[in-house]
Design a protein around this motif. Structure first.
Motif, PDB file in Angstrom:
ATOM      1  N   LYS A  86       0.827  -1.202   0.000  1.00  0.00           N
ATOM      2  CA  LYS A  86       0.000   0.000   0.000  1.00  0.00           C
ATOM      3  C   LYS A  86       0.869   1.264   0.000  1.00  0.00           C
ATOM      4  CE  LYS A  86      -4.202  -1.772   0.191  1.00  0.00           C
ATOM      5  NZ  LYS A  86      -3.853  -3.208   0.028  1.00  0.00           N
ATOM      6  N   GLU A  87       1.968   1.247   0.698  1.00  0.00           N
ATOM      7  CA  GLU A  87       2.830   2.432   0.734  1.00  0.00           C
ATOM      8  C   GLU A  87       3.419   2.723  -0.654  1.00  0.00           C
ATOM      9  OE1 GLU A  87       4.804   2.680   5.085  1.00  0.00           O
ATOM     10  OE2 GLU A  87       5.104   0.762   4.080  1.00  0.00           O
ATOM     11  N   ASP A  88       3.847   1.666  -1.347  1.00  0.00           N
ATOM     12  CA  ASP A  88       4.372   1.863  -2.719  1.00  0.00           C
ATOM     13  C   ASP A  88       3.280   2.389  -3.635  1.00  0.00           C
ATOM     14  OD1 ASP A  88       6.453  -1.118  -2.466  1.00  0.00           O
ATOM     15  OD2 ASP A  88       6.824   0.963  -1.844  1.00  0.00           O
ATOM     16  N   GLN A 144       3.096   6.258  -5.740  1.00  0.00           N
ATOM     17  CA  GLN A 144       3.191   6.375  -7.205  1.00  0.00           C
ATOM     18  C   GLN A 144       2.745   7.776  -7.686  1.00  0.00           C
ATOM     19  OE1 GLN A 144       0.860   3.241  -8.926  1.00  0.00           O
ATOM     20  NE2 GLN A 144       2.302   1.621  -8.354  1.00  0.00           N
ATOM     21  N   LYS A 145       3.308   8.201  -8.805  1.00  0.00           N
ATOM     22  CA  LYS A 145       2.918   9.474  -9.444  1.00  0.00           C
ATOM     23  C   LYS A 145       2.386   9.213 -10.860  1.00  0.00           C
ATOM     24  CE  LYS A 145       6.163  12.273  -6.812  1.00  0.00           C
ATOM     25  NZ  LYS A 145       7.239  13.301  -6.845  1.00  0.00           N
ATOM     26  N   ASP A 146       1.553   8.177 -10.934  1.00  0.00           N
ATOM     27  CA  ASP A 146       1.012   7.764 -12.231  1.00  0.00           C
ATOM     28  C   ASP A 146       0.063   8.810 -12.809  1.00  0.00           C
ATOM     29  OD1 ASP A 146      -1.490   5.508 -10.826  1.00  0.00           O
ATOM     30  OD2 ASP A 146      -0.642   7.364 -10.076  1.00  0.00           O
ATOM     31  N   TYR A 147      -0.442   9.664 -11.924  1.00  0.00           N
ATOM     32  CA  TYR A 147      -1.381  10.668 -12.428  1.00  0.00           C
ATOM     33  C   TYR A 147      -0.686  11.718 -13.285  1.00  0.00           C
ATOM     34  CZ  TYR A 147       0.680  12.901  -8.323  1.00  0.00           C
ATOM     35  OH  TYR A 147       1.554  13.392  -7.393  1.00  0.00           O
ATOM     36  N   GLU A 148       0.601  11.811 -13.256  1.00  0.00           N
ATOM     37  CA  GLU A 148       1.299  12.831 -14.048  1.00  0.00           C
ATOM     38  C   GLU A 148       1.244  12.525 -15.551  1.00  0.00           C
ATOM     39  OE1 GLU A 148       5.204  13.021 -12.495  1.00  0.00           O
ATOM     40  OE2 GLU A 148       4.644  14.122 -10.661  1.00  0.00           O
ATOM     41  N   SER A 149       1.165  11.296 -15.911  1.00  0.00           N
ATOM     42  CA  SER A 149       1.142  10.932 -17.337  1.00  0.00           C
ATOM     43  C   SER A 149      -0.151  10.247 -17.740  1.00  0.00           C
ATOM     44  CB  SER A 149       2.325  10.003 -17.646  1.00  0.00           C
ATOM     45  OG  SER A 149       2.253   8.832 -16.839  1.00  0.00           O
ATOM     46  N   ALA A 150      -1.177  10.316 -16.882  1.00  0.00           N
ATOM     47  CA  ALA A 150      -2.426   9.623 -17.156  1.00  0.00           C
ATOM     48  C   ALA A 150      -3.354  10.484 -18.010  1.00  0.00           C
ATOM     49  CB  ALA A 150      -3.101   9.259 -15.847  1.00  0.00           C
ATOM     50  N   SER A 151      -4.281   9.809 -18.632  1.00  0.00           N
ATOM     51  CA  SER A 151      -5.306  10.504 -19.425  1.00  0.00           C
ATOM     52  C   SER A 151      -6.387  10.993 -18.487  1.00  0.00           C
ATOM     53  CB  SER A 151      -5.896   9.549 -20.446  1.00  0.00           C
ATOM     54  OG  SER A 151      -6.554   8.471 -19.782  1.00  0.00           O
ATOM     55  N   THR A 160      -1.733   8.815   2.203  1.00  0.00           N
ATOM     56  CA  THR A 160      -3.088   8.932   1.633  1.00  0.00           C
ATOM     57  C   THR A 160      -3.483  10.390   1.457  1.00  0.00           C
ATOM     58  OG1 THR A 160      -3.743   6.822   2.624  1.00  0.00           O
ATOM     59  CG2 THR A 160      -5.514   8.332   2.012  1.00  0.00           C
ATOM     60  N   GLN A 161      -3.187  11.170   2.522  1.00  0.00           N
ATOM     61  CA  GLN A 161      -3.540  12.583   2.437  1.00  0.00           C
ATOM     62  C   GLN A 161      -2.750  13.305   1.355  1.00  0.00           C
ATOM     63  OE1 GLN A 161      -6.036  14.020   4.135  1.00  0.00           O
ATOM     64  NE2 GLN A 161      -5.643  15.833   2.862  1.00  0.00           N
ATOM     65  N   LYS A 162      -1.473  12.967   1.209  1.00  0.00           N
ATOM     66  CA  LYS A 162      -0.644  13.601   0.178  1.00  0.00           C
ATOM     67  C   LYS A 162      -1.149  13.239  -1.216  1.00  0.00           C
ATOM     68  CE  LYS A 162       3.782  13.542   0.591  1.00  0.00           C
ATOM     69  NZ  LYS A 162       5.168  13.078   0.791  1.00  0.00           N
ATOM     70  N   ARG A 163      -1.556  11.971  -1.416  1.00  0.00           N
ATOM     71  CA  ARG A 163      -2.037  11.561  -2.741  1.00  0.00           C
ATOM     72  C   ARG A 163      -3.348  12.254  -3.072  1.00  0.00           C
ATOM     73  NH1 ARG A 163      -0.863   7.970  -6.572  1.00  0.00           N
ATOM     74  NH2 ARG A 163      -2.557   7.049  -7.821  1.00  0.00           N
ATOM     75  N   ARG A 164      -4.237  12.374  -2.001  1.00  0.00           N
ATOM     76  CA  ARG A 164      -5.511  13.063  -2.254  1.00  0.00           C
ATOM     77  C   ARG A 164      -5.244  14.515  -2.675  1.00  0.00           C
ATOM     78  NH1 ARG A 164     -10.782  13.881  -1.520  1.00  0.00           N
ATOM     79  NH2 ARG A 164     -11.241  11.713  -1.165  1.00  0.00           N
ATOM     80  N   ASP A 165      -4.313  15.155  -1.963  1.00  0.00           N
ATOM     81  CA  ASP A 165      -4.005  16.542  -2.310  1.00  0.00           C
ATOM     82  C   ASP A 165      -3.518  16.648  -3.765  1.00  0.00           C
ATOM     83  OD1 ASP A 165      -4.697  17.212   0.245  1.00  0.00           O
ATOM     84  OD2 ASP A 165      -2.620  17.284   1.007  1.00  0.00           O
TER      85      ASP A 165
END
Length: 883
Positions: free
Chosen positions: A401-403, A407-414, A478-483
């Motif tokens: 879950k931590e890995d 992830q920063k997959d949202y940077e290159s996602a559609s 979790t909070q960082k990813r939501r932000d």
């Protein structure tokens, strides 16, 4: 007594007589002075300064004269001689024509006259035979002792002794082993006299005071010289019978003392061994160091059972026997007029009882601690297993879950993918919140394990801390990813609602199934039918919720079917993966099948536990059924024994036989106790710690049984002591029955004891005048004296044994310290001390050595080295101070 007339009227002595007297009187004086370590050579010269004269009088009288003057002037010598003459006069002797000046001046005739006066007073005057005394008594004694011998006819103290046969006859009469009288000849007076002189000096400690030639060659031997010498034989032999009687009495007393000392040594040894065993056992029972495993604690419990079954029962018997031995010894001491036995410090019966009480208190605490520790370890094992199970499930869920959150997959996602990631993250947060309860449960279990002192608490704490730290990190990530997703949310406009709805419904349902599987596999521990029934009820309630859960499953699966239907309808090519959740319809189906599979397994586990609890209940009822019989039986027997000594009739031997049979019946009942012990062990092995069907615990039964055995043994010992008292006091069975009947009549409480008022009435009924109007005060004084005898410890009650002792004490014929002391005085020839040689000569070897080892050294100046104090020894035998 007056000095003989010869010294009044004859100023001159026959030279032959004077020579005989000088030799005889010198030897007689030396026979006494040697006891003080001195002697005289010249009878006229050596007494002139009065010092040896005073010493001689002290030795033969056993009294202390005034302190002599130490000067060497004539008046010092006269003063010392006057002190000696005054002492002689104080003994009832009237001195005629004898003054201190003549003695100081060395007047031989006066000196011999004075010595003869001393011999008459201290060696001859006290001789008494058949109402005759002094010279006549001595002559009668010689006539009686020599009457059976041929050629002997003692009529006087001169010519009757010239042939020596009378002296030889006296020796042979008392010591036939020293002289062969049959070989003596009347025509050999010199040989006969020398034989008598030599034997007397060598074997009888009588010095040679005469010369055979002087006696034979003198027409009429000196009467005073002969009397002086013969008196030594009287003192040597006349006390033989008294010495034998005294020796027999002393041997009897010493034998009683030796037997009592043996009993005291046995008591001390048994008491020491029992106290040592208690001393070694208590630390073992006080050891409260808990083991870390259930197996080790159960081994401790088994060791404790072995102690109760194997090691303790013999010690219970030893304690009972110790009390019996103590009572028997005190009875023997009382019957032989000896002081009561006081054991060494810390070894009284009360000390042993207190030590035993302390042992039983520690023993009870130890058993309670063992059972508490076993319950604690059982609870710890259950919690530890539960902790591991929840940790494993949580760690399985958090794996990766931590890995994922990093992830920063949202940077290159559609756009569609971003929206999918956003929805997926919302579903994760929902899932994360659902798992918060499990993390709290893990922390709570870890806290309880710490409070219960779990042996591997460090591992538990480390694992719990790791989970908590990871959980905090997951929250932060979790909070960082939501932000991050929210920052790009405006860029995404489309979302697949159906996938999102499936993810939202599937996640909680999946979590519910995880919880259900966890509950269905949860371990449980119960101790009663009621507790297992409670679990069955909860399980039934869970099964009642399954139809509603199935509806939720169908609704969730319907969403997925709707997605498939839309895709098929609009020709959408699906990737087959829900972008908002990792849960697939197949996962839901598989977990649902797993839940349905676990339900019947849970049913089976609960039913097996029901069977086990029913078996435990049977064990409780089985134990209670026996305990409810044995407990009242023991109580009834205790009540019967308390009255048995009062109710049993007949002779003491018949009472003893009845009590022995009673004791055997009690011993035969032991098998019931053993069977109850077996049921108790089965209950403990099944971890059964309570029983509502009985108020009797195994501890109650054990204590009652031990008290029952001790009580019957004590009752038997009381009857044995009554038999011992009856035989020792010489009272008949009828008298004892009469005493028993009187005691029982006034023993109104039937508890074997009378209070003072009942005892007074009992005495009056037996003839004691304690209520006469004219003797009221005297009656009260007499009754107070009697109470000090029967109740020396002021307990306020009179026991039957004390009553018997009082009724027989006045008529008992017992030896006393004064009697023993008088016997020793005979053996010691009237001295205030006795020597080792005298003890060994007069007493058997064993009794002689017994006295030698226990007598203290005599404190005095005029006694030989090693002289012993028989006065203190006699007093100590009876517990009295020196008389």
């Amino acid at each position: 007594m007056t000095q003989e007339d010869d010294w009044d009227r004859d100023l001159l002595l026959d030279p032959a007589w004077e020579k005989q007297q000088r030799k005889t009187f010198t030897a007689w004086c030396n026979s006494h002075l040697r006891k003080a370590g001195t002697q005289i050579e010249n009878i006229e010269e050596d007494f002139r300064n009065g010092l040896k004269l005073m010493l001689l009088l002290e030795v033969i009288s056993g009294e202390r004269l005034p302190k002599p003057d130490k000067g060497k002037m004539r008046f010092h010598k006269i003063a010392n001689v006057n002190k000696a003459l005054d002492f002689i006069c104080s003994k009832g002797v009237k001195l005629v024509s004898i003054g201190a000046e003549e003695i100081v001046d060395g007047n031989g005739k006066m000196t011999l006259g004075m010595i003869w006066t001393i011999i008459l007073r201290f060696a001859i005057q006290d001789i008494s035979v058949e109402e005759t005394s002094a010279k006549e008594g001595l002559l009668l004694w010689c006539q009686r002792k020599t009457a059976p011998y041929r050629n002997v006819n003692v009529q006087n103290f001169h010519i009757s002794w010239k042939d020596g046969l009378a002296l030889c006859a006296l020796i042979h009469r008392h010591r036939p082993d020293l002289i062969d009288y049959s070989k003596l000849r009347k025509d050999d007076p010199i040989g006969n006299l020398n034989t008598a002189f030599e034997v007397a000096e060598k074997f009888l400690d009588i010095p040679k005071m005469l010369d055979a030639e002087d006696i034979v060659n003198t027409p009429k031997p000196d009467e005073k010289a002969i009397m002086t010498y013969v008196s030594c034989f009287y003192h040597a032999f006349a006390g033989a019978e008294q010495a034998e009687t005294a020796a027999n009495r002393i041997c009897k007393v010493l034998a009683v003392n030796q037997e009592n000392e043996k009993l005291m040594e046995e008591y001390e040894k048994l008491a020491s061994e029992l106290l040592e065993w208690i001393r070694r056992t208590i630390p073992w029972l006080e050891n409260r160091v808990a083991e870390q495993t259930m197996r080790s604690m159960q081994q401790k419990l088994e060791d404790f059972r072995d102690y109760r079954r194997i090691h303790k029962p013999p010690r219970v018997q030893e304690k009972c026997q110790l009390e019996i031995n103590f009572n028997t010894l005190q009875t023997k001491l009382r019957l032989s007029n000896r002081p009561a036995f006081m054991p060494s410090e810390g070894k009284m019966v009360s000390d042993i009882a207190n030590a035993w009480k302390g042992l039983e208190q520690v023993e009870k605490g130890y058993e309670e601690w063992l059972l508490t520790e076993i319950r604690r370890l059982e609870r710890l094992d259950h919690l530890a297993e539960k902790f591991k199970q929840k940790c494993s499930m949580h760690e399985s869920w958090t794996g990766g879950k931590e890995d994922l959150l990093s992830q920063k997959d949202y940077e290159s996602a559609s756009l569609m993918e971003i929206r999918a990631l956003m929805r997926k993250h919302e579903a994760f947060e929902s899932d994360l919140a659902a798992h918060q309860d499990r993390v709290e449960q893990i922390a709570a279990i870890a806290q309880e394990l710490n409070e219960l002192d779990y042996h591997d608490a460090a591992t538990v704490n480390a694992r719990c801390q790791g989970i908590c730290d990871q959980w905090d990190n997951l929250g932060t990530l979790t909070q960082k990813r939501r932000d991050s997703l929210e920052r790009v949310e405006k860029l995404w406009e489309t979302i697949d609602q159906l996938y999102l709805e499936f993810a939202k419904r599937a996640a909680p349902f999946n979590n519910w199934m995880d919880g259900a599987m966890e509950d269905l596999q949860d371990m449980f521990i119960v101790h009663s039918i009621e507790e297992i029934q409670s679990l069955i009820t909860a399980h039934d309630q869970f099964k009642a919720t399954l139809p509603e859960a199935d509806k939720e499953r169908m609704a969730t699966m319907g969403i997925h079917n709707e997605i498939l239907k839309i895709a098929q309808t609009y020709g959408i090519k699906l990737s087959g993966i829900n972008p908002y959740t990792n849960l697939s319809p197949q996962d839901i189906s598989n977990k649902w099948d797993a839940v349905k599979h676990l339900v019947p397994l849970r049913d089976q586990m609960l039913q097996e536990e029901v069977a086990r609890q029913q078996a435990n209940e049977r064990l409780r009822r089985q134990f209670a059924a026996q305990a409810n019989i044995i407990g009242p039986w023991i109580q009834t027997k205790m009540e019967e024994i308390s009255h048995v000594s009062v109710d049993i009739a007949g002779s003491l031997e018949e009472q003893m036989n009845s009590l022995k049979q009673y004791e055997q019946n009690i011993i035969n009942y032991k098998s019931n106790i053993d069977k109850l012990e077996g049921d108790h062990q089965l209950s403990q092995e099944s971890l059964i710690f309570d029983n509502k069907h009985t108020n009797y615990t195994m501890e109650h039964v054990r204590v009652g049984w031990e008290q029952l055995l001790t009580t019957i043994a004590r009752t038997i010992n009381e009857v044995e002591n009554q038999i011992l008292t009856r035989d020792a006091k010489g009272i008949s069975q009828e008298q004892l029955n009469e005493f028993r009947a009187s005691f029982n009549h006034f023993d109104r409480k039937r508890n074997g004891m009378m209070d003072p008022d009942d005892f007074r009435a009992c005495l009056i009924s037996m003839g004691y005048d304690l209520v006469s109007a004219t003797r009221t005060q005297l009656g009260e004084v007499e009754f107070a004296r009697i109470m000090t005898l029967v109740d020396p410890n002021n307990t306020g009650v009179v026991t039957f044994q004390a009553f018997i002792d009082f009724m027989t004490r006045e008529t008992a014929e017992t030896d006393t310290a004064e009697q023993v002391m008088a016997s020793f005085k005979i053996l010691a020839s009237d001295k205030n001390y006795i020597t080792v040689d005298e003890l060994r000569r007069e007493l058997p070897p064993e009794q002689a050595e017994y006295c030698i080892s226990r007598m203290t050294r005599f404190i005095g100046t005029d006694c030989p080295t090693g002289a012993l104090d028989y006065i203190s020894f006699s007093s100590a035998l009876y517990g009295e101070s020196d008389l």
